[in-house]
Design an enzyme around this catalytic site. Structure first.
Site, PDB file in Angstrom:
ATOM      1  N   GLU A  38       0.832  -1.227   0.000  1.00  0.00           N
ATOM      2  CA  GLU A  38       0.000   0.000   0.000  1.00  0.00           C
ATOM      3  C   GLU A  38       0.861   1.270   0.000  1.00  0.00           C
ATOM      4  OE1 GLU A  38      -3.360  -0.003   2.638  1.00  0.00           O
ATOM      5  OE2 GLU A  38      -4.137  -1.847   1.771  1.00  0.00           O
TER       6      GLU A  38
HETATM    7  C1  FAD Z   1       3.202  -9.441   0.585  1.00  0.00           C
HETATM    8  C2  FAD Z   1       2.756  -8.506  -0.472  1.00  0.00           C
HETATM    9  C3  FAD Z   1       1.414  -8.370  -0.754  1.00  0.00           C
HETATM   10  C4  FAD Z   1       1.009  -7.541  -1.810  1.00  0.00           C
HETATM   11  N1  FAD Z   1      -0.318  -7.504  -2.184  1.00  0.00           N
HETATM   12  C5  FAD Z   1      -0.658  -6.859  -3.338  1.00  0.00           C
HETATM   13  C6  FAD Z   1      -1.979  -6.965  -3.863  1.00  0.00           C
HETATM   14  O1  FAD Z   1      -2.847  -7.616  -3.290  1.00  0.00           O
HETATM   15  N2  FAD Z   1      -2.257  -6.342  -5.035  1.00  0.00           N
HETATM   16  C7  FAD Z   1      -1.323  -5.610  -5.710  1.00  0.00           C
HETATM   17  O2  FAD Z   1      -1.622  -5.091  -6.759  1.00  0.00           O
HETATM   18  N3  FAD Z   1      -0.067  -5.478  -5.215  1.00  0.00           N
HETATM   19  C8  FAD Z   1       0.285  -6.093  -4.060  1.00  0.00           C
HETATM   20  N4  FAD Z   1       1.561  -5.988  -3.578  1.00  0.00           N
HETATM   21  C9  FAD Z   1       2.497  -5.147  -4.279  1.00  0.00           C
HETATM   22  C10 FAD Z   1       2.987  -3.959  -3.475  1.00  0.00           C
HETATM   23  O3  FAD Z   1       2.053  -2.938  -3.457  1.00  0.00           O
HETATM   24  C11 FAD Z   1       4.308  -3.574  -4.163  1.00  0.00           C
HETATM   25  O4  FAD Z   1       5.236  -4.528  -3.700  1.00  0.00           O
HETATM   26  C12 FAD Z   1       4.749  -2.214  -3.851  1.00  0.00           C
HETATM   27  O5  FAD Z   1       3.978  -1.337  -4.597  1.00  0.00           O
HETATM   28  C13 FAD Z   1       6.216  -1.997  -4.190  1.00  0.00           C
HETATM   29  O6  FAD Z   1       6.598  -2.518  -5.425  1.00  0.00           O
HETATM   30  P1  FAD Z   1       7.928  -3.420  -5.547  1.00  0.00           P
HETATM   31  O7  FAD Z   1       7.869  -4.449  -4.497  1.00  0.00           O
HETATM   32  O8  FAD Z   1       8.039  -3.838  -6.942  1.00  0.00           O
HETATM   33  O9  FAD Z   1       9.094  -2.428  -5.161  1.00  0.00           O
HETATM   34  P2  FAD Z   1       9.726  -1.266  -6.059  1.00  0.00           P
HETATM   35  O10 FAD Z   1       8.673  -0.422  -6.655  1.00  0.00           O
HETATM   36  O11 FAD Z   1      10.731  -1.860  -6.967  1.00  0.00           O
HETATM   37  O12 FAD Z   1      10.441  -0.407  -4.943  1.00  0.00           O
HETATM   38  C14 FAD Z   1      11.672  -0.801  -4.359  1.00  0.00           C
HETATM   39  C15 FAD Z   1      12.098   0.292  -3.381  1.00  0.00           C
HETATM   40  O13 FAD Z   1      12.272   1.518  -4.082  1.00  0.00           O
HETATM   41  C16 FAD Z   1      11.581   2.538  -3.419  1.00  0.00           C
HETATM   42  N5  FAD Z   1      11.143   3.533  -4.405  1.00  0.00           N
HETATM   43  C17 FAD Z   1      10.483   3.348  -5.562  1.00  0.00           C
HETATM   44  N6  FAD Z   1      10.281   4.513  -6.175  1.00  0.00           N
HETATM   45  C18 FAD Z   1      10.818   5.466  -5.388  1.00  0.00           C
HETATM   46  C19 FAD Z   1      10.923   6.888  -5.439  1.00  0.00           C
HETATM   47  N7  FAD Z   1      10.433   7.599  -6.438  1.00  0.00           N
HETATM   48  N8  FAD Z   1      11.531   7.523  -4.413  1.00  0.00           N
HETATM   49  C20 FAD Z   1      12.044   6.840  -3.387  1.00  0.00           C
HETATM   50  N9  FAD Z   1      11.970   5.519  -3.287  1.00  0.00           N
HETATM   51  C21 FAD Z   1      11.364   4.841  -4.251  1.00  0.00           C
HETATM   52  C22 FAD Z   1      10.426   1.855  -2.732  1.00  0.00           C
HETATM   53  O14 FAD Z   1       9.991   2.627  -1.617  1.00  0.00           O
HETATM   54  C23 FAD Z   1      11.085   0.557  -2.300  1.00  0.00           C
HETATM   55  O15 FAD Z   1      11.746   0.780  -1.095  1.00  0.00           O
HETATM   56  C24 FAD Z   1       1.973  -6.786  -2.515  1.00  0.00           C
HETATM   57  C25 FAD Z   1       3.319  -6.897  -2.190  1.00  0.00           C
HETATM   58  C26 FAD Z   1       3.716  -7.749  -1.191  1.00  0.00           C
HETATM   59  C27 FAD Z   1       5.186  -7.856  -0.899  1.00  0.00           C
END
Ligand code: FAD
Length: 823
Positions: A501
């Protein structure tokens, strides 16, 4: 005389700025000052005439709207429109999604505290309270966390059925559709209680009630969609999930490559207009067991079947799991917190346009719909889960510190442990206060997107802090997993709460201040909207109003910051007397300092502030701490100012004030325009930086609240699972804790007797025996001590297993063939 005149001028200008005087007042004061100067200084006519002439021209230029607009505002307006990055309709809608509320008041530099104190605290209805005492308590008992997390890697079928049969998936669905129609408070209390027993169970219940098909249909569904799906979701006949994230779109969810093409196709034996979908998603909670997939994708209309545009934008659809082309069912192993979560794909999946959320009316509006729904849900689920974990740590780690003895005393008496315990207790108090304030806002119909980002980020971070402290205090008993461990799984789940989220780094660095600056600032959004206005003349008039309002706002905050900084807020009005009155005054100072610093940062950095994430993060921290502290003060008032809670209030406020000060100082140190940064620092902290970390005394008093039974401890941890109706581990802690308090005076007598040489025995058991025979303690006191020994032993014991190494029941391991390139 000159000095007096100068001082008077400064005082008048200061007062006008402080109280936000209108143009008329400024002109009158200016003319008055000039008259006094001309007459008082006996100025010759050939000097007075040009001075009055220039002054009149200046007043006409700024004071007459038509002249001002033409010669001052219009060039500014043209420049503003030129430098302002173009904003698409979607971006604008997303930015405007949700509402602003108490967060906007904090941005004014002069918050109306009475408005905060007048907000009615949220209350549970009798039906909601019954559901918590009955169904939620029963579900907690059914959720055997160790079995779920270690053996079954899933909830038991009995727990799944109970969840579905008893409406846990329909907490937010109105009663007219067969749901519970609960308030945000009740929803949060259910999740919080479940989280204190079993995080896997809490997440399972949380997701269908958060952002997903249910919420989307409630807000945007067609009447047919609502009447078909909502009762099925409420009854648990449909298990929903929501799929946005994919391998190439995480935090930047707007970049989803998944696409839908408008076309004709076959649906249940008929040829209908619909969408052919192709997608690849991952991390989708409840995905592996869902029956109904909420899907986000970009919609294209190459044959112009819906209108004259080809690229229609992010759109949402409901896809039944059994639709041909859907591949779903694999699971991710999410740090051993085995709620159902996994990837899914779709290949040429066809659904009719009637499966688009809201039908064709909401085509292309998916991003705004998501942002709007997220603003609400984000303020409920993860904050509830975090507070559940904080309360668990406060109650049971506090108990553990009172029960566990080292060096012959309970470890809670060591100053080192006190420091960590105080942090757990006071942060939990602060988290719960922020949770409740936010729920109060949601329950009166607000949907504050900035506040929801604040509580998502700060409550999950404080959850992390509390559980880390709890792990340190509990030592090996926190580390050895097993049915006896009450905090180990909460520790493992932290990164999940941090990531979902809105991942925390992103939320802190970009969202809180980035969105707050536009939404909560009294003038910035108005300036943006004026610049976007296609009617240039209307835009100019709106911009004129906004820009001069903005100038007055900045002047006001300069005057306020300096005055409050010099007096450290002491002369400002406070809505309450007593021990918390001073905190309101200090928050007033910090609010003015924040508003001024935000404006200076925005004015000097403009659009590049977006890329200066660390500056944005520090400003966001100050806004967040203002929110969290005002929540603490409100909670104290709402609960009738219980004196026992004061140490927690003091700790939370002192800690927040210190963090605000340090965030501002770091901001000033890193602002690129150095002279302005020095000046800003001088205005905000003219008499130095007064705040320090919390004192040892405040720490000790806060820690004591969780080291002994009492109302303050019960209030702090209210609403979590205590397992009173059975033999749960929680009850072993409770019994031992109460017994520890009972025997504390007897143990003290024994300790003093030993120190003064009345007792010679070395071991505890021998000392007890000797003390009885010497008449130092009675037989019944000795038996209380023996009982304590048994109960203590029970609590400090950890689980051990004859067999270790049984692997996960991992049947499918997805891994693409590695691509190897020559480099
Ligand atoms: C257990 C779990 C349940 C989930 N459930 C759902 C679900 O039901 N439905 C759904 O659609 N998604 C779901 N998600 C997805 C979740 O919302 C995403 O994991 C999240 O949006 C982050 O994406 P990512 O993991 O690819 O990390 P990335 O986007 O690759 O981010 C990696 C890091 O970079 C940082 N970052 C990225 N952009 C910036 C910026 N501009 N400035 C500073 N920092 C930045 C982030 O804060 C993070 O620390 C789930 C994820 C998990 C792990």
């Amino acid at each position: 005389m000159w000095i007096f005149g100068l001082l008077l001028t400064i005082a008048v200008v200061w007062a006008l700025a402080y109280w936000g005087a209108g143009t008329g007042m400024w002109i009158a004061a200016f003319a008055g000052g000039l008259a006094v100067f001309t007459v008082g200084a006996n100025v010759d006519w050939y000097v007075a005439l040009p001075v009055w002439g220039l002054s009149t021209a200046f007043v006409l230029l700024l004071g007459v709207p038509r002249i001002r607009r033409r010669y001052v505002t219009a060039p500014l307006f043209r420049q503003f429109r030129k430098v302002m990055p173009p904003m698409s309709q979607t971006e604008q809608e997303a930015l405007e999604a949700g509402s602003v509320w108490w967060d906007a008041e904090l941005f004014t530099g002069k918050p109306d505290w009475q408005r905060l104190l007048n907000l009615p605290p949220p209350r549970l209805s009798q039906q909601e309270q019954d559901f918590l005492d009955d169904e939620t308590e029963t579900l907690c008992e059914l959720l055997d966390d160790w079995r779920i997390t270690h053996e079954d890697k899933d909830l038991s079928s009995e727990a799944w059925q109970y969840i579905k049969d008893n409406g846990f998936f329909g907490l937010i669905i109105p009663q007219e559709y067969g749901g519970k129609g609960f308030s945000a408070l009740a929803h949060s209390e259910v999740v919080m209680k479940l989280a204190s027993r079993c995080i896997t169970g809490a997440v399972t219940v949380m997701v269908p009630n958060s952002l997903g098909p249910g919420k989307l249909l409630l807000h945007y569904g067609t009447p047919e969609q609502k009447s078909y799906y909502l009762p099925r979701l409420a009854r648990g006949e449909e298990v929903p999930c929501f799929a946005l994230t994919g391998p190439d779109a995480g935090s930047d969810a707007g970049a989803i490559p998944d696409r839908g093409d408008v076309c004709y196709g076959e649906w249940r034996g008929e040829r209908v207009l619909g969408v052919r979908l192709n997608w690849e998603k991952r991390y989708i909670t409840l995905g592996p067991v869902c029956t109904l997939l909420g899907l986000a994708f970009k919609l294209y209309d190459p044959e112009r079947l819906l209108g004259d545009q080809e690229e229609l934008g992010v759109t949402l659809a409901l896809v039944p799991r059994d639709t041909p082309g859907v591949t779903i069912g694999d699971r991710h192993v999410t740090l051993d917190i085995p709620f159902q979560n996994g990837p899914n794909q779709g290949h040429d999946v066809f659904v009719p346009v009637t499966q688009l959320v809201g039908g064709t009316k909401y085509v292309g509006q998916g991003w705004r719909m998501l942002v709007e729904c997220l603003a609400e849900g984000r303020g409920i689920s993860l904050p509830a889960l975090s507070v559940g974990a904080g309360k668990t740590a406060s109650r049971f780690t506090g108990a553990y510190a009172a029960i566990r003895r080292q060096f012959n005393v309970p470890i809670g008496r060591f100053e080192g442990i006190e420091e960590s315990l105080a942090r757990i207790a006071a942060l939990t108090y602060q988290m719960d206060a922020a949770r409740t304030l936010t729920l109060g806002g949601l329950d009166i119909g607000e949907s504050p997107s900035v506040v929801s980002a604040i509580v998502k980020y700060h409550l999950t971070e404080k959850y992390r802090r509390c559980i880390n402290d709890a792990m340190d205090i509990q030592g090996g008993s926190g580390i050895c997993l097993g049915p006896s461990n009450l905090i180990g799984r909460a520790y493992q789940a932290i990164p999940i709460a941090i990531t979902v989220e809105g991942a925390n780094i992103l939320t802190r660095s970009m969202i809180i201040f980035g969105q707050g600056a536009v939404r909560c600032h009294p003038w910035v959004l108005k300036e943006f909207q004026a610049a976007q206005n296609p009617d240039a003349s209307r835009g100019l008039s709106e911009f004129d109003h906004a820009i001069f309002g903005h100038v007055g706002f900045v002047l006001g905050n300069v005057a306020r910051s300096l005055f409050l900084g010099l007096t450290r807020g002491r002369l400002s009005a406070t809505p309450v007397d007593g021990p918390t009155g001073r905190y309101f005054q200090q928050l007033h100072w910090m609010s003015a300092a924040f508003a001024l610093s935000a404006d200076v940062a925005m004015m000097t950095l403009g659009g590049s502030l977006k890329r200066k994430e660390r500056l944005s993060a520090r400003l966001g921290d100050v806004l967040s701490e203002l929110y969290l502290t005002s929540a603490v003060l409100k909670r104290f008032e709402d609960q009738g100012r219980p004196e026992d809670d004061l140490p927690l209030v003091r700790w939370a406020c002192d800690n927040s004030l210190y963090h605000m000060q340090e965030s501002l100082r770091l901001l000033f140190r890193n602002l690129p325009f150095r002279p302005l940064a020095w000046l800003l620092r001088l205005v905000v902290f003219p008499s130095g930086a007064p705040y320090t970390e919390t004192s040892d005394n405040v720490d000790r008093e806060a820690a004591r609240i969780v080291l002994k039974p009492g109302d303050a401890r019960d209030r702090l941890t209210r609403g979590i699972f205590l397992g009173d109706s059975g033999q749960f581990r929680q009850q072993q802690f409770e019994q031992a804790f109460i017994q520890a308090a009972k025997v504390a005076p007897i143990e003290k007598t024994l300790r003093e007797a030993w120190r003064s040489g009345l007792l010679q025995s070395k071991t505890f058991a021998q000392q007890v025996e000797e003390a009885v025979s010497e008449g130092i303690i009675t037989h019944s006191e000795a038996s209380e001590l023996e009982k304590m020994q048994v109960l203590r032993h029970q609590v400090i014991m950890v689980d051990s297993f004859a067999q270790y190494g049984k692997q996960y029941a991992l049947t499918v391991q997805r891994s693409d063939k590695p691509a190897i390139y020559a480099v």
